[in-house]
Design an enzyme around this catalytic site. Structure first.
Site, mmCIF file in Angstrom:
data_model
loop_
_atom_site.group_PDB
_atom_site.id
_atom_site.type_symbol
_atom_site.label_atom_id
_atom_site.label_comp_id
_atom_site.label_asym_id
_atom_site.label_seq_id
_atom_site.Cartn_x
_atom_site.Cartn_y
_atom_site.Cartn_z
ATOM 1 N N PHE A 1 0.813 -1.212 0.000
ATOM 2 C CA PHE A 1 0.000 0.000 0.000
ATOM 3 C C PHE A 1 0.842 1.255 0.000
ATOM 4 O O PHE A 1 2.049 1.216 0.237
ATOM 5 C CB PHE A 1 -0.948 0.022 1.208
ATOM 6 C CG PHE A 1 -0.251 0.164 2.556
ATOM 7 C CD1 PHE A 1 0.347 1.360 2.940
ATOM 8 C CD2 PHE A 1 -0.219 -0.891 3.451
ATOM 9 C CE1 PHE A 1 0.969 1.498 4.170
ATOM 10 C CE2 PHE A 1 0.417 -0.761 4.689
ATOM 11 C CZ PHE A 1 1.011 0.447 5.045
ATOM 12 N N LEU A 2 0.167 2.348 -0.274
ATOM 13 C CA LEU A 2 0.725 3.669 -0.042
ATOM 14 C C LEU A 2 -0.342 4.408 0.748
ATOM 15 O O LEU A 2 -1.502 4.440 0.336
ATOM 16 C CB LEU A 2 0.996 4.362 -1.384
ATOM 17 C CG LEU A 2 1.742 5.700 -1.326
ATOM 18 C CD1 LEU A 2 2.430 5.958 -2.653
ATOM 19 C CD2 LEU A 2 0.835 6.867 -1.003
ATOM 20 N N GLU A 3 0.022 4.937 1.900
ATOM 21 C CA GLU A 3 -0.966 5.620 2.730
ATOM 22 C C GLU A 3 -0.551 7.040 3.051
ATOM 23 O O GLU A 3 0.619 7.312 3.301
ATOM 24 C CB GLU A 3 -1.128 4.889 4.085
ATOM 25 C CG GLU A 3 -1.999 3.670 4.016
ATOM 26 C CD GLU A 3 -2.223 3.000 5.391
ATOM 27 O OE1 GLU A 3 -2.802 1.922 5.406
ATOM 28 O OE2 GLU A 3 -1.805 3.571 6.427
ATOM 29 N N HIS B 1 6.597 -7.142 12.364
ATOM 30 C CA HIS B 1 6.581 -6.446 11.064
ATOM 31 C C HIS B 1 5.218 -5.903 10.682
ATOM 32 O O HIS B 1 5.095 -5.146 9.729
ATOM 33 C CB HIS B 1 7.090 -7.362 9.959
ATOM 34 C CG HIS B 1 6.016 -8.177 9.282
ATOM 35 N ND1 HIS B 1 5.206 -9.061 9.963
ATOM 36 C CD2 HIS B 1 5.629 -8.234 7.987
ATOM 37 C CE1 HIS B 1 4.382 -9.628 9.112
ATOM 38 N NE2 HIS B 1 4.602 -9.150 7.914
#
Lengths: 373, 98
Positions: A97-99, A296
């Site tokens: 993802f990119l958040e 993680h």
């Protein structure tokens, strides 16, 4: 600050979704010729910076400075080369993802201050790896290792544990190929970070200085590394496998850049898309107990399949929007697979590593906008 | 139920004793509290024990609180091996390298 970007979140997510290729087998804006791909495998994020993706200063804030030595491109199969050619600078699918997030709670004011983190601040988190390239490297070498385990007569409880003695050519070849994939991953995130900065600069009509989108840290969480550790009071080189575990080196560790030498290594723990992510620091206790490692992420409680079944008839994007989180995804099933209830609560996970002392909490980050593969 | 054979070391750690399974060279240590231990999959505990039987493993087969069953090794696993008698395994890194 959070309130400055919140009203524009839908646009920002849309722009990032457009600028950063995502989805299964997504292809990027970069097409690597064979010579360039070799350079990526050897030079990692340094290749990216040399080619105009980001700043030299970014490299100081990447594990292994964005490039691990000992990668050997000649050990990579043509199939892996093929898969890697068009996927540099892509997010991929699954849990990647990119958040756009904001800092909603600070646990360690001193450390947060040293890191330049404050409540209400906007942050960006990128979670992706070596894409199809690394997947192919793993596939190729699992075959090699199954043969090797038989050849070296290693008794295994499970054939999935296929392995070879550290000094064997099979193990050394895997290590060199895995390092190439690790470098591919560091280059990948560096490119994505660069485009994220460019897109936000353009959309928000601001200067790099004003935007202040500086890299705090980039860490691996699926890697094998040769590191020095103290065992029974003696310093010893070991090969540490971390699979779904993050390096969490303590203050004073020689591998840390000057900026973090006193503080300890920043550790990023991405949570599921609906809850939170955390910023932690590595500790001496991690070094003593877990070979300098911590958790993680949230960890699944439902298989992807189960999650898809559970999400049937629901509009996950709308459930997220009701919580104030704008999500954009390439794959229809990705959101179902990735919904919060498919994961453990990240806060429970982080609480354990914090209480155990193998890393310490600095800040919690809440998602506002999510780009999914 | 495999959970019964684990030993609670303290509030955040469970031990998979070296006698849990024949062939284990070291113990397993799973970082979970009493809340997260309820979500421990039996197959993940087996994997922690299996890794503890690999040649040259040092100190312990370790798992983090986000542990779940993976390819051979758990996701959330840490395993360190001696350079002389140890091994390297792609399963200990997984498909999503780095």
């Amino acid at each position: 600050m959070k309130q400055d970007v919140l009203p524009r979140m839908r646009d920002l997510v849309e722009v990032l979704y457009r600028e950063i290729p995502s989805g299964v087998g997504s292809k990027g804006k970069i097409r690597l010729g064979p010579e360039d791909e070799r350079k990526v495998l050897l030079r990692g994020a340094q290749w990216a910076v040399e080619n105009g993706y980001g700043n030299a200063a970014d490299l100081d804030h990447i594990e292994s400075y964005g490039r691990i030595d000992g990668a050997d491109p000649s050990l990579i199969s043509s199939k892996a080369y093929e898969r890697g050619r068009a996927q540099q600078g892509t997010l991929g699918s699954g849990n990647h993802f990119l958040e756009i997030q904001y800092v909603d709670e600070i646990y360690d004011a001193g450390a947060a201050n040293s890191l330049g983190i404050y409540e209400g601040q906007v942050t960006v988190m990128i979670h992706t790896g070596s894409r199809g390239f690394g997947h192919q490297v793993c596939t190729d070498f699992l075959e090699v290792m199954e043969r090797a385990a038989r050849k070296y007569r290693i008794t295994l409880f499970d054939k999935e544990l296929a392995c070879a003695p550290v000094s064997s050519p099979e193990a050394q070849d895997y290590l060199a190929a895995m390092r190439a994939a690790a470098n591919y991953a560091w280059a990948n995130r560096q490119c994505i970070m660069h485009w994220t900065r460019e897109a936000l600069l353009r959309e928000l009509g601001t200067s790099p200085r004003e935007l202040g989108l500086e890299l705090i840290y980039d860490v691996a969480h699926n890697i094998a590394k040769i590191e020095e550790h103290t065992v029974n009071g003696k310093k010893k080189k070991l090969v540490v496998h971390r699979k779904g575990a993050t390096r969490a080196f303590p203050p004073g560790h020689p591998e840390l850049p000057a900026a973090y030498r006193e503080l300890g290594q920043p550790v990023l723990i991405p949570g599921d898309m609906g809850r939170a992510s955390y910023l932690l620091l590595g500790t001496q206790k991690a070094m003593d107990e877990t070979f300098g490692s911590t958790c993680h992420g949230a960890g699944r409680v439902m298989s992807r399949h189960q999650a898809i079944r559970r999400a049937k008839g629901r509009a996950i994007w709308r459930e997220m929007a009701d919580k104030g989180i704008i999500v954009r995804s390439a794959g229809r099933e990705t959101l179902a697979e990735e919904m919060s209830e498919a994961y453990k609560d990240i806060s429970d996970v982080v609480d354990v590593v914090h209480r155990a002392g193998i890393s310490k909490k600095v800040a919690r980050l809440r998602p506002m906008g999510v780009v999914k593969g | 139920m495999s959970l019964e054979r684990l030993i609670r070391i303290d509030e955040t750690r469970l031990e998979v004793p070296a006698g849990y399974k024949q062939g284990m060279l070291v113990k397993g240590v799973i970082y979970v509290d009493r809340t997260l231990e309820k979500e421990l999959e039996p197959s993940a505990i087996e994997q922690v024990a299996n890794v503890a039987a690999l040649p040259g493993i040092v100190k312990a087969s370790i798992a983090m609180p986000d542990i779940h069953t993976g390819y051979g090794f758990t996701i959330g696993g840490v395993a360190a091996f001696d350079l002389q008698d140890g091994i390297i395994s792609p399963g200990g890194v997984g498909y999503d390298i780095n």
